[in-house]
Motif scaffolding. Structure first.
Motif, short mmCIF file in Angstrom:
data_model
loop_
_atom_site.label_atom_id
_atom_site.label_comp_id
_atom_site.label_asym_id
_atom_site.label_seq_id
_atom_site.Cartn_x
_atom_site.Cartn_y
_atom_site.Cartn_z
N GLY A 409 0.81 -1.21 0.00
CA GLY A 409 0.00 0.00 0.00
C GLY A 409 0.85 1.26 0.00
O GLY A 409 0.55 2.22 -0.73
N LEU A 410 1.88 1.29 0.81
CA LEU A 410 2.76 2.45 0.85
C LEU A 410 3.45 2.69 -0.49
O LEU A 410 3.71 3.84 -0.87
CB LEU A 410 3.82 2.27 1.94
CG LEU A 410 3.33 2.27 3.39
CD1 LEU A 410 4.46 1.91 4.33
CD2 LEU A 410 2.74 3.63 3.76
N SER A 411 3.73 1.62 -1.20
CA SER A 411 4.43 1.73 -2.47
C SER A 411 3.47 1.92 -3.64
O SER A 411 3.43 2.98 -4.27
CB SER A 411 5.28 0.46 -2.70
OG SER A 411 5.86 0.48 -3.98
N ASP A 412 2.64 0.91 -3.91
CA ASP A 412 1.82 0.91 -5.13
C ASP A 412 0.66 1.88 -5.08
O ASP A 412 0.16 2.30 -6.12
CB ASP A 412 1.28 -0.50 -5.38
CG ASP A 412 2.39 -1.50 -5.70
OD1 ASP A 412 3.56 -1.09 -5.71
OD2 ASP A 412 2.09 -2.68 -5.93
N ASN A 413 0.21 2.21 -3.87
CA ASN A 413 -0.90 3.17 -3.74
C ASN A 413 -0.46 4.43 -3.00
O ASN A 413 -1.30 5.21 -2.58
CB ASN A 413 -2.07 2.52 -2.98
CG ASN A 413 -2.60 1.30 -3.70
OD1 ASN A 413 -2.27 0.17 -3.33
ND2 ASN A 413 -3.41 1.49 -4.72
N GLY A 414 0.86 4.59 -2.88
CA GLY A 414 1.40 5.72 -2.14
C GLY A 414 2.47 6.47 -2.90
O GLY A 414 2.18 7.29 -3.77
N VAL A 415 3.74 6.18 -2.58
CA VAL A 415 4.83 7.01 -3.10
C VAL A 415 4.89 7.06 -4.63
O VAL A 415 5.32 8.07 -5.19
CB VAL A 415 6.20 6.54 -2.55
CG1 VAL A 415 6.37 6.99 -1.11
CG2 VAL A 415 6.36 5.03 -2.68
N ILE A 416 4.44 6.04 -5.31
CA ILE A 416 4.50 6.09 -6.78
C ILE A 416 3.60 7.19 -7.33
O ILE A 416 3.85 7.73 -8.42
CB ILE A 416 4.13 4.73 -7.41
CG1 ILE A 416 4.57 4.72 -8.89
CG2 ILE A 416 2.64 4.44 -7.26
CD1 ILE A 416 4.52 3.36 -9.53
N LEU A 417 2.57 7.57 -6.58
CA LEU A 417 1.68 8.64 -7.04
C LEU A 417 2.38 9.98 -7.14
O LEU A 417 2.00 10.84 -7.94
CB LEU A 417 0.47 8.75 -6.10
CG LEU A 417 -0.42 7.51 -5.98
CD1 LEU A 417 -1.57 7.78 -5.02
CD2 LEU A 417 -0.94 7.08 -7.35
#
Length: 441
Positions: A409-417
């Motif tokens: 969640g932190l990666s795929d729905n977070g920082v990549i945004l």
């Protein structure tokens, strides 16, 4: 069925080390796999057949270890059944454990799932600490603890670990005016992940056209959090990812790197990310030993020898697997003997030489297969000692049963945004909403 969990509810945890990357398919290697059984179950020619359930390409067969064991034990035959991706393998394994049916003699468990299995399924698995020939002192203490229950039962023996380093392209570093010697490169960011981002800015100022400093925001935040002692759960089992300053600091630093254009807008292990390896689109990547196999599998031939390995800013771990012996298996005692042999330091060293799966047994670190290890991608650099020091420096970290969900969640729905134009606050809010929804399911 998978147990439900809510963020307000305490969950069982173990003291351990792991950094669970978003999209991680196999903690010890890439996700090749043969997608099925090498042969049918049952006795073969009067021999006892030990069935082994694995995910991805763990390399035991490729390293010749099955053939070696069969030669040492002529009445034994090894059959492996491989599911290509852990995301498909683990739900089926958990279902078989819950119903205590359909289990093979040996079942692999990825580090992302070991906390849940240890907390909820220990009664279905043999206590390997009592198996003949098993000596817990042969494993890294934190690795042994990962598969150990609160009452001291150890349900699996560790195969590999994923000590964190930074792999980088020497040719791209040189073109950007940065040093290329591994010792000098390591000094640039020693002790502080923020220094790594600073080096990224230096790289960007003179970067070869069309390249980024690092491969992905997910890879960066994963590496940072893998070096923290406390991450998503506290020692009592409480979910703390929203209130842990270390998590927010890692998120913000990664968001900063994304805002500055230092990381690609890519999700690791996806086809588009694979192609950026082939096309030399980034200069550095958070790199446990098995990542070199991923790089090799996607790089063009002319990339061989152009990579190098430097010490990471802080010691951490990403990946690793365990072998368990279900009590309901057909050949429990023979399976225990086999797992004990397969995870011995000598076999772990052989596996590293062939598969780049780094041993969880410290005594293997002085064996020539490790001390003299080189890799096609890194030329004549002796990479074993770097990973050995990283393994010994990795912190003892609390792992919870839903770490993988939170990390993804932190990666795929977070920082990549942030690489797509969202602010760091918007990205954080999106990650929290996604994670909490999944934890409430």
């Amino acid at each position: 069925m998978r147990a439900r969990i809510r963020t307000a509810r305490k969950a069982m945890v173990v003291a351990a080390v792991a950094s669970l990357g978003a999209g991680l398919l196999a903690g010890c290697a890439d996700d090749g796999g043969n997608g099925g059984s090498d042969s049918s179950d049952g006795d073969s020619g009067g021999k006892t057949t030990i069935s082994v359930g694995l995910f991805g390409t763990m390399g035991f067969k490729e390293a010749g270890l099955y053939a070696e064991y069969e030669k040492l034990n002529p009445k034994i035959k090894i059959e492996q059944n491989v599911v290509e991706r852990n995301e498909n393998y683990y739900p089926a394994l958990l279902n078989h454990l819950t119903t205590n049916s359909g289990l093979l003699d040996v079942q692999a468990v990825e580090v992302a799932n070991i906390a849940e299995v240890t907390a909820t399924q220990a009664d279905k698995l043999e206590d390997m600490s009592k198996a003949p020939g098993v000596d817990k002192s042969k494993w890294l203490p934190w690795k042994w603890q990962q598969a150990t229950t609160k009452d001291g039962k150890t349900i699996g023996l560790g195969t590999d670990v994923g000590p964190m380093a930074i792999c980088y392209r020497t040719d791209l570093f040189k073109q950007a005016g940065l040093p290329t010697d591994p010792a000098e490169v390591g000094k640039l960011w020693a002790g502080d992940w923020a220094k790594l981002v600073d080096v990224g800015e230096r790289y960007k100022s003179k970067a070869p056209k069309g390249t980024f400093f690092m491969d992905s925001p997910g890879g960066l935040i994963n590496a940072i959090l893998g070096s923290e002692k406390e991450k998503f759960y506290d020692s009592s089992g409480e979910v703390i990812y929203k209130t842990n300053p270390a998590v927010k600091a890692a998120f913000d630093l990664t968001a900063e790197a994304a805002e500055k254009g230092l990381v690609q807008s890519q999700t690791q292990f996806q086809p588009s990310w694979n192609s950026t390896i082939a096309n030399s689109k980034f200069a550095a990547i958070a790199c446990p030993p098995w990542m070199l196999g991923t790089i090799k599998g996607n790089a063009k031939p002319d990339a061989a020898g152009k990579w190098a390995v430097a010490v990471a800013p802080k010691g951490g771990n990403w990946g690793g697997t365990f072998l368990t012996v279900p009590k309901s298996g057909k050949n429990v005692k023979e399976a225990q003997k086999f797992v004990t042999w397969l995870t011995a330091p000598e076999q772990q060293a052989k596996l590293f030489k062939v598969q780049a799966s780094f041993p969880s047994a410290p005594s293997a670190y002085t064996m020539p297969e490790v001390t003299g290890a080189t890799n096609e991608m890194t030329g004549d650099q002796k990479i074993g000692p770097i990973f050995a020091e990283a393994a010994k420096a990795a912190p003892v970290q609390v792992i919870g049963p839903k770490d993988q969900i939170i990390m993804q969640g932190l990666s795929d729905n977070g920082v990549i945004l942030v690489t797509k134009g969202k602010s760091a606050k918007e990205a954080w809010d999106s990650a929290v909403k996604t994670i909490d929804n999944k934890l409430d399911q």
